[in-house]
Design a protein around this motif. Structure first.
Motif, PDB file in Angstrom:
ATOM      1  N   GLU A   1       2.550  -4.293 -19.859  1.00 48.60           N
ATOM      2  CA  GLU A   1       2.071  -3.158 -19.072  1.00 48.60           C
ATOM      3  C   GLU A   1       3.123  -2.051 -19.051  1.00 48.60           C
ATOM      4  OE1 GLU A   1      -0.006  -0.788 -17.684  1.00 48.60           O
ATOM      5  OE2 GLU A   1      -1.045  -2.642 -17.191  1.00 48.60           O
ATOM      6  N   THR A   2       2.697  -0.810 -19.248  1.00 44.50           N
ATOM      7  CA  THR A   2       3.627   0.328 -19.216  1.00 44.50           C
ATOM      8  C   THR A   2       3.233   1.362 -18.171  1.00 44.50           C
ATOM      9  OG1 THR A   2       2.342   1.529 -20.894  1.00 44.50           O
ATOM     10  CG2 THR A   2       4.101   0.076 -21.683  1.00 44.50           C
ATOM     11  N   ARG A   3       2.116   1.166 -17.513  1.00 41.25           N
ATOM     12  CA  ARG A   3       1.607   2.162 -16.570  1.00 41.25           C
ATOM     13  C   ARG A   3       2.094   1.856 -15.153  1.00 41.25           C
ATOM     14  NH1 ARG A   3      -4.156   0.676 -18.860  1.00 41.25           N
ATOM     15  NH2 ARG A   3      -3.011  -1.278 -18.767  1.00 41.25           N
ATOM     16  N   ARG A   4       2.164   2.906 -14.334  1.00 48.17           N
ATOM     17  CA  ARG A   4       2.602   2.750 -12.950  1.00 48.17           C
ATOM     18  C   ARG A   4       1.444   3.071 -12.006  1.00 48.17           C
ATOM     19  NH1 ARG A   4       6.833   6.931 -12.083  1.00 48.17           N
ATOM     20  NH2 ARG A   4       5.415   8.055 -13.451  1.00 48.17           N
ATOM     21  N   VAL A   5       1.565   2.564 -10.783  1.00 54.90           N
ATOM     22  CA  VAL A   5       0.507   2.747  -9.794  1.00 54.90           C
ATOM     23  C   VAL A   5       1.126   3.215  -8.476  1.00 54.90           C
ATOM     24  CG1 VAL A   5      -1.403   1.691  -8.534  1.00 54.90           C
ATOM     25  CG2 VAL A   5      -0.809   0.854 -10.835  1.00 54.90           C
ATOM     26  N   ILE A   6       0.646   4.336  -7.978  1.00 57.06           N
ATOM     27  CA  ILE A   6       0.993   4.788  -6.620  1.00 57.06           C
ATOM     28  C   ILE A   6      -0.147   4.381  -5.696  1.00 57.06           C
ATOM     29  CG2 ILE A   6       1.101   6.831  -5.130  1.00 57.06           C
ATOM     30  CD1 ILE A   6       2.908   8.128  -7.150  1.00 57.06           C
ATOM     31  N   CYS A   7       0.197   3.701  -4.625  1.00 55.22           N
ATOM     32  CA  CYS A   7      -0.770   3.298  -3.599  1.00 55.22           C
ATOM     33  C   CYS A   7      -0.507   4.167  -2.372  1.00 55.22           C
ATOM     34  CB  CYS A   7      -0.613   1.817  -3.277  1.00 55.22           C
ATOM     35  SG  CYS A   7      -0.858   0.738  -4.697  1.00 55.22           S
ATOM     36  N   TRP A   8      -1.410   5.096  -2.114  1.00 53.34           N
ATOM     37  CA  TRP A   8      -1.213   6.156  -1.113  1.00 53.34           C
ATOM     38  C   TRP A   8      -2.132   5.916   0.076  1.00 53.34           C
ATOM     39  CZ3 TRP A   8      -3.288  11.769  -2.067  1.00 53.34           C
ATOM     40  CH2 TRP A   8      -2.763  12.648  -1.108  1.00 53.34           C
ATOM     41  N   ARG A   9      -1.534   5.834   1.259  1.00 53.02           N
ATOM     42  CA  ARG A   9      -2.336   5.665   2.467  1.00 53.02           C
ATOM     43  C   ARG A   9      -2.869   7.019   2.940  1.00 53.02           C
ATOM     44  NH1 ARG A   9      -0.642   4.101   8.681  1.00 53.02           N
ATOM     45  NH2 ARG A   9      -2.774   3.688   9.398  1.00 53.02           N
TER      46      ARG A   9
ATOM     47  N   ARG B   1      -9.815  -8.080  -3.884  1.00 50.57           N
ATOM     48  CA  ARG B   1     -10.707  -6.973  -4.262  1.00 50.57           C
ATOM     49  C   ARG B   1      -9.922  -5.699  -4.579  1.00 50.57           C
ATOM     50  NH1 ARG B   1     -11.300  -3.710   0.315  1.00 50.57           N
ATOM     51  NH2 ARG B   1     -11.477  -4.722   2.359  1.00 50.57           N
ATOM     52  N   VAL B   2      -8.818  -5.462  -3.853  1.00 49.93           N
ATOM     53  CA  VAL B   2      -7.998  -4.283  -4.156  1.00 49.93           C
ATOM     54  C   VAL B   2      -7.377  -4.424  -5.543  1.00 49.93           C
ATOM     55  CG1 VAL B   2      -5.912  -3.010  -3.513  1.00 49.93           C
ATOM     56  CG2 VAL B   2      -7.552  -3.686  -1.749  1.00 49.93           C
ATOM     57  N   THR B   3      -6.889  -5.608  -5.859  1.00 44.05           N
ATOM     58  CA  THR B   3      -6.314  -5.848  -7.186  1.00 44.05           C
ATOM     59  C   THR B   3      -7.351  -5.631  -8.277  1.00 44.05           C
ATOM     60  OG1 THR B   3      -4.710  -7.425  -6.296  1.00 44.05           O
ATOM     61  CG2 THR B   3      -5.160  -7.547  -8.654  1.00 44.05           C
ATOM     62  N   GLU B   4      -8.568  -6.090  -8.037  1.00 42.85           N
ATOM     63  CA  GLU B   4      -9.645  -5.875  -9.008  1.00 42.85           C
ATOM     64  C   GLU B   4      -9.894  -4.381  -9.224  1.00 42.85           C
ATOM     65  OE1 GLU B   4     -12.987  -7.945  -7.461  1.00 42.85           O
ATOM     66  OE2 GLU B   4     -12.233  -9.948  -7.998  1.00 42.85           O
TER      67      GLU B   4
ATOM     68  N   ALA C   1      -2.070  -5.727   1.243  1.00 40.93           N
ATOM     69  CA  ALA C   1      -2.688  -6.931   0.692  1.00 40.93           C
ATOM     70  C   ALA C   1      -2.753  -6.862  -0.828  1.00 40.93           C
ATOM     71  CB  ALA C   1      -4.085  -7.118   1.274  1.00 40.93           C
ATOM     72  N   GLY C   2      -3.115  -5.696  -1.349  1.00 42.47           N
ATOM     73  CA  GLY C   2      -3.210  -5.537  -2.793  1.00 42.47           C
ATOM     74  C   GLY C   2      -1.862  -5.650  -3.479  1.00 42.47           C
ATOM     75  N   ILE C   3      -0.852  -4.993  -2.909  1.00 39.75           N
ATOM     76  CA  ILE C   3       0.486  -5.068  -3.496  1.00 39.75           C
ATOM     77  C   ILE C   3       1.003  -6.498  -3.447  1.00 39.75           C
ATOM     78  CG2 ILE C   3       2.899  -4.373  -3.210  1.00 39.75           C
ATOM     79  CD1 ILE C   3       1.918  -1.634  -2.326  1.00 39.75           C
TER      80      ILE C   3
ATOM     81  N   LEU D   1       3.126 -12.496  -4.216  1.00 37.93           N
ATOM     82  CA  LEU D   1       3.690 -13.030  -2.979  1.00 37.93           C
ATOM     83  C   LEU D   1       2.720 -14.030  -2.346  1.00 37.93           C
ATOM     84  CD1 LEU D   1       5.101  -9.800  -1.277  1.00 37.93           C
ATOM     85  CD2 LEU D   1       6.386 -11.550  -2.507  1.00 37.93           C
ATOM     86  N   PRO D   2       3.197 -15.158  -1.879  1.00 39.36           N
ATOM     87  CA  PRO D   2       2.313 -16.094  -1.173  1.00 39.36           C
ATOM     88  C   PRO D   2       1.877 -15.496   0.160  1.00 39.36           C
ATOM     89  CG  PRO D   2       4.582 -16.855  -1.082  1.00 39.36           C
ATOM     90  CD  PRO D   2       4.564 -15.685  -2.014  1.00 39.36           C
TER      91      PRO D   2
END
Length: 208
Positions: free
Chosen positions: A3-11, A124-127, A153-155, A161-162
């Protein structure tokens, strides 16, 4: 392929229920005036990172936050219901004080009567993230616009992480974001968390 792409998770920006410390869950509460100002400011910063794809929860507070970034970048915002906040069951609309008073033990463990399990939210967020990444070019940037608990939860799920360690990730402020990127060995790592400003360039050394 690595994987080479990045993801910003913005609230999303602040709502009246955020200010009143009410549990929102999937109740469709709009941004308040401060929330709109937060989103406008953050969007100007995030636009300088040149995102390639923006995908948001369809709840208004996230959708309207994403619209500011869409306006800054010229990108069309896509929507995915899987990015919605955790369903809050009987707690939705109640203040934190009311929840603690009525369900002290459940509140301590965030065990919501009639609510959604965090493991299911993370799945579901990961999906949704994985589906959105298909449209992101190599070395590109995806911006996910979602909600505090859903993002954590998605991160957690993407980092492997368990469940008992999910509290390792602290909460996200309104209109703050987290950045995850690829590890050379495969998988994801957390690069920023609860950020509200652009990072300075990191000079890589032995700790890279």
């Amino acid at each position: 392929m690595t994987e080479t792409r990045r993801v910003i998770c913005w609230r999303h920006g602040r709502t009246a229920w955020n200010a009143e410390k009410r549990f929102q869950g999937q109740s469709d509460i709009p941004l308040d005036a401060l929330g709109e100002a937060q989103a406008e400011h953050a969007a100007r910063l995030l636009a300088t990172l040149r995102p390639d794809v923006i995908v948001a929860s369809d709840l208004r507070r996230a959708a309207d936050t994403a619209a500011f970034l869409g306006g800054e970048t010229g990108l069309e915002v896509e929507f995915d219901k899987r990015l919605r906040e955790r369903s809050g069951g009987e707690w939705e609309g109640l203040t934190a004080a009311e929840i603690r008073q009525r369900w002290p033990e459940r509140h301590a463990g965030m065990d919501i009567p009639g609510g959604e399990l965090m493991a299911d939210v993370g799945e579901r967020v990961t999906e949704a993230v994985e589906r959105a990444l298909v449209a992101v070019p190599e070395h590109g940037l995806l911006v996910i616009v979602s909600h505090g608990a859903a993002i954590r939860a998605g991160i957690s799920r993407m980092l492997g992480l368990p469940q008992e360690q999910r509290e390792v990730l602290g909460p996200l402020g309104n209109c703050s974001w987290s950045l995850i990127g690829p590890m050379r060995s495969g998988g994801w790592r957390l690069l920023e968390h609860n950020a509200a400003s652009l990072p300075e360039e990191i000079v890589l050394g032995d700790d890279q």
